[in-house]
Scaffold this motif. Structure first.
Motif, PDB file in Angstrom:
ATOM      1  N   ALA A  40       0.918  -1.140  -0.095  1.00 18.46           N
ATOM      2  CA  ALA A  40      -0.020   0.124   0.039  1.00 18.46           C
ATOM      3  C   ALA A  40       1.052   1.214  -0.035  1.00 18.46           C
ATOM      4  O   ALA A  40       1.933   1.145   0.572  1.00 18.46           O
ATOM      5  N   PRO A  41       0.433   2.305  -0.599  1.00 21.73           N
ATOM      6  CA  PRO A  41       1.211   3.590  -0.849  1.00 21.73           C
ATOM      7  C   PRO A  41       1.712   4.042   0.689  1.00 21.73           C
ATOM      8  O   PRO A  41       1.136   3.936   1.631  1.00 21.73           O
ATOM      9  N   GLY A  42       3.181   3.948   0.701  1.00 24.08           N
ATOM     10  CA  GLY A  42       3.773   4.475   1.874  1.00 24.08           C
ATOM     11  C   GLY A  42       3.969   3.446   2.978  1.00 24.08           C
ATOM     12  O   GLY A  42       4.676   3.680   3.981  1.00 24.08           O
ATOM     13  N   LYS A  43       3.781   2.030   2.682  1.00 22.89           N
ATOM     14  CA  LYS A  43       3.961   1.102   3.578  1.00 22.89           C
ATOM     15  C   LYS A  43       4.754   0.080   3.306  1.00 22.89           C
ATOM     16  O   LYS A  43       5.077  -1.061   3.911  1.00 22.89           O
ATOM     17  N   ARG A  44       5.680   0.239   2.228  1.00 21.23           N
ATOM     18  CA  ARG A  44       6.713  -0.610   2.045  1.00 21.23           C
ATOM     19  C   ARG A  44       7.537  -1.135   3.088  1.00 21.23           C
ATOM     20  O   ARG A  44       7.989  -2.059   3.244  1.00 21.23           O
ATOM     21  N   GLU A  45       8.381  -0.057   3.684  1.00 24.99           N
ATOM     22  CA  GLU A  45       9.154  -0.249   4.653  1.00 24.99           C
ATOM     23  C   GLU A  45       8.596  -1.006   5.951  1.00 24.99           C
ATOM     24  O   GLU A  45       9.174  -2.171   6.434  1.00 24.99           O
ATOM     25  N   GLU A  46       7.478  -0.742   6.433  1.00 29.06           N
ATOM     26  CA  GLU A  46       6.814  -1.705   7.480  1.00 29.06           C
ATOM     27  C   GLU A  46       6.486  -3.101   6.888  1.00 29.06           C
ATOM     28  O   GLU A  46       6.714  -3.985   7.301  1.00 29.06           O
ATOM     29  N   LEU A  47       6.131  -3.273   5.452  1.00 28.00           N
ATOM     30  CA  LEU A  47       5.963  -4.887   5.055  1.00 28.00           C
ATOM     31  C   LEU A  47       7.182  -5.331   4.653  1.00 28.00           C
ATOM     32  O   LEU A  47       7.308  -6.388   5.371  1.00 28.00           O
ATOM     33  N   LEU A  48       8.386  -4.647   4.389  1.00 29.77           N
ATOM     34  CA  LEU A  48       9.483  -5.411   4.522  1.00 29.77           C
ATOM     35  C   LEU A  48       9.854  -5.787   5.701  1.00 29.77           C
ATOM     36  O   LEU A  48      10.496  -7.051   6.047  1.00 29.77           O
ATOM     37  N   ALA A  49       9.926  -5.210   6.592  1.00 31.25           N
ATOM     38  CA  ALA A  49      10.137  -5.438   8.322  1.00 31.25           C
ATOM     39  C   ALA A  49       9.486  -6.413   8.516  1.00 31.25           C
ATOM     40  O   ALA A  49      10.218  -7.793   9.257  1.00 31.25           O
ATOM     41  N   LEU A  50       8.214  -6.712   8.296  1.00 31.76           N
ATOM     42  CA  LEU A  50       7.179  -7.850   8.538  1.00 31.76           C
ATOM     43  C   LEU A  50       7.639  -9.069   8.055  1.00 31.76           C
ATOM     44  O   LEU A  50       7.994  -9.987   8.529  1.00 31.76           O
ATOM     45  N   LEU A  51       8.178  -9.086   6.626  1.00 27.54           N
ATOM     46  CA  LEU A  51       8.623 -10.164   5.763  1.00 27.54           C
ATOM     47  C   LEU A  51       9.675 -10.731   6.355  1.00 27.54           C
ATOM     48  O   LEU A  51       9.998 -12.013   6.527  1.00 27.54           O
ATOM     49  N   LEU A  52      10.677  -9.893   6.783  1.00 31.63           N
ATOM     50  CA  LEU A  52      12.225 -10.233   6.992  1.00 31.63           C
ATOM     51  C   LEU A  52      11.927 -10.811   8.513  1.00 31.63           C
ATOM     52  O   LEU A  52      12.529 -12.020   8.754  1.00 31.63           O
ATOM     53  N   GLU A  53      11.030 -10.331   9.553  1.00 31.96           N
ATOM     54  CA  GLU A  53      11.147 -10.901  10.743  1.00 31.96           C
ATOM     55  C   GLU A  53      10.370 -12.230  10.698  1.00 31.96           C
ATOM     56  O   GLU A  53      10.635 -12.960  11.729  1.00 31.96           O
ATOM     57  N   SER A  54       9.454 -12.514  10.127  1.00 26.63           N
ATOM     58  CA  SER A  54       8.953 -13.759   9.836  1.00 26.63           C
ATOM     59  C   SER A  54       9.408 -14.850   9.239  1.00 26.63           C
ATOM     60  O   SER A  54       8.867 -15.991   9.139  1.00 26.63           O
ATOM     61  N   SER A  55      10.660 -14.422   8.341  1.00 24.32           N
ATOM     62  CA  SER A  55      11.267 -15.738   7.693  1.00 24.32           C
ATOM     63  C   SER A  55      12.288 -16.580   8.280  1.00 24.32           C
ATOM     64  O   SER A  55      12.848 -17.278   7.673  1.00 24.32           O
ATOM     65  N   ALA A  56      12.644 -16.248   9.596  1.00 22.55           N
ATOM     66  CA  ALA A  56      13.503 -17.143  10.316  1.00 22.55           C
ATOM     67  C   ALA A  56      12.906 -18.529  10.690  1.00 22.55           C
ATOM     68  O   ALA A  56      11.698 -18.551  10.833  1.00 22.55           O
ATOM     69  N   ASP A  57      13.763 -19.409  10.735  1.00 19.97           N
ATOM     70  CA  ASP A  57      13.220 -20.795  11.235  1.00 19.97           C
ATOM     71  C   ASP A  57      12.284 -21.512  10.321  1.00 19.97           C
ATOM     72  O   ASP A  57      11.277 -21.952  10.670  1.00 19.97           O
ATOM     73  N   MET A  58      12.501 -21.491   9.104  1.00 27.25           N
ATOM     74  CA  MET A  58      11.537 -22.213   7.985  1.00 27.25           C
ATOM     75  C   MET A  58      12.281 -23.402   7.476  1.00 27.25           C
ATOM     76  O   MET A  58      13.263 -23.332   6.674  1.00 27.25           O
ATOM     77  N   PRO A  59      11.652 -24.547   8.093  1.00 26.49           N
ATOM     78  CA  PRO A  59      12.704 -25.874   7.531  1.00 26.49           C
ATOM     79  C   PRO A  59      12.673 -25.908   6.133  1.00 26.49           C
ATOM     80  O   PRO A  59      11.454 -25.792   5.385  1.00 26.49           O
ATOM     81  N   GLY A  60      13.897 -26.388   5.637  1.00 28.02           N
ATOM     82  CA  GLY A  60      13.926 -26.595   4.083  1.00 28.02           C
ATOM     83  C   GLY A  60      13.982 -25.563   3.200  1.00 28.02           C
ATOM     84  O   GLY A  60      14.309 -25.525   1.962  1.00 28.02           O
ATOM     85  N   CYS A  61      14.006 -24.211   4.079  1.00 28.78           N
ATOM     86  CA  CYS A  61      14.322 -22.958   3.218  1.00 28.78           C
ATOM     87  C   CYS A  61      15.697 -22.821   2.983  1.00 28.78           C
ATOM     88  O   CYS A  61      16.657 -22.631   3.936  1.00 28.78           O
ATOM     89  N   LEU A  62      16.316 -22.740   1.685  1.00 30.51           N
ATOM     90  CA  LEU A  62      17.592 -22.600   1.199  1.00 30.51           C
ATOM     91  C   LEU A  62      18.099 -21.097   1.288  1.00 30.51           C
ATOM     92  O   LEU A  62      18.999 -20.786   1.366  1.00 30.51           O
ATOM     93  N   SER A  63      17.115 -20.339   0.646  1.00 30.78           N
ATOM     94  CA  SER A  63      17.341 -18.966   0.460  1.00 30.78           C
ATOM     95  C   SER A  63      15.879 -18.293   0.678  1.00 30.78           C
ATOM     96  O   SER A  63      14.886 -18.681  -0.214  1.00 30.78           O
ATOM     97  N   TYR A  64      15.864 -16.896   1.316  1.00 28.68           N
ATOM     98  CA  TYR A  64      14.696 -16.276   1.238  1.00 28.68           C
ATOM     99  C   TYR A  64      15.181 -14.882   1.151  1.00 28.68           C
ATOM    100  O   TYR A  64      15.722 -14.259   2.251  1.00 28.68           O
ATOM    101  N   ILE A  65      15.058 -14.080  -0.035  1.00 25.98           N
ATOM    102  CA  ILE A  65      15.489 -12.836  -0.309  1.00 25.98           C
ATOM    103  C   ILE A  65      14.406 -11.958  -0.557  1.00 25.98           C
ATOM    104  O   ILE A  65      13.549 -12.087  -1.358  1.00 25.98           O
ATOM    105  N   VAL A  66      14.415 -10.820   0.449  1.00 23.87           N
ATOM    106  CA  VAL A  66      13.456  -9.755   0.113  1.00 23.87           C
ATOM    107  C   VAL A  66      14.228  -8.615  -0.288  1.00 23.87           C
ATOM    108  O   VAL A  66      15.049  -8.103   0.336  1.00 23.87           O
ATOM    109  N   ALA A  67      13.640  -7.753  -1.518  1.00 20.18           N
ATOM    110  CA  ALA A  67      14.348  -6.845  -2.107  1.00 20.18           C
ATOM    111  C   ALA A  67      13.375  -5.808  -2.485  1.00 20.18           C
ATOM    112  O   ALA A  67      12.246  -6.229  -2.918  1.00 20.18           O
ATOM    113  N   LYS A  68      13.801  -4.421  -2.318  1.00 19.04           N
ATOM    114  CA  LYS A  68      13.169  -3.199  -2.981  1.00 19.04           C
ATOM    115  C   LYS A  68      13.257  -3.403  -4.309  1.00 19.04           C
ATOM    116  O   LYS A  68      14.369  -3.391  -5.038  1.00 19.04           O
ATOM    117  N   ASP A  69      12.246  -2.946  -5.115  1.00 18.21           N
ATOM    118  CA  ASP A  69      12.244  -2.756  -6.493  1.00 18.21           C
ATOM    119  C   ASP A  69      12.750  -1.548  -6.624  1.00 18.21           C
ATOM    120  O   ASP A  69      12.519  -0.458  -5.997  1.00 18.21           O
TER     121      ASP A  69
END
Length: 133
Positions: A40-69
């Motif tokens: 949503a407009p102006g919410k990218r930083e908040e969404l990035l932080a949420l995606l990054l904090e929830s991506s730890a400890d995922m069994p079978g995950c070899l790589s999870y990269i979140v990037a800004k366009d």
């Protein structure tokens, strides 16, 4: 016609060295996904932080990269590599992922690109050697 174990292991090892045949530690073909999400407009930083904090400890995950366009101030790219599609699907049921999805919904404007892939190697993934017999 019987094939002995050593011959079968040799064929398996040779197949694993062919381009396009990267296997996970479990001997399954790896699974990947690329996706572009719009915040949503102006919410990218908040969404990035949420995606990054929830991506730890995922069994079978070899790589999870979140990037800004780089050209769209509201867009995010997510690049994933997994041991298998089953691991990816199971990750969506993890409590931290379910909680993140619930928190993220109001921050997401939509999804505009998505592709499933079969990783074959590269920096950070490597090739998993065939089991030795």
């Amino acid at each position: 016609m019987a094939i002995d174990r050593r011959a079968m292991m040799g064929v398996t090892a040779a197949a694993a060295m062919l381009p396009g045949t990267a296997l996970s530690a479990e001997g399954t073909e790896m699974y990947g996904m690329l996706g572009r999400m719009k915040a949503a407009p102006g919410k990218r930083e908040e969404l990035l932080a949420l995606l990054l904090e929830s991506s730890a400890d995922m069994p079978g995950c070899l790589s999870y990269i979140v990037a800004k366009d780089a050209t769209d101030p509201d867009a995010i790219w997510i690049t994933e590599a997994w041991d298998s599609k089953e691991h990816h699907d199971a990750s969506l049921k993890l409590p931290q992922v379910q909680a993140a999805i619930a928190k993220a919904r109001p921050l997401i404007a939509g999804f505009d690109s998505r592709a499933e892939t079969q990783p074959v190697g590269g920096i950070g993934l490597g090739r998993v050697p065939a089991p030795k017999g």
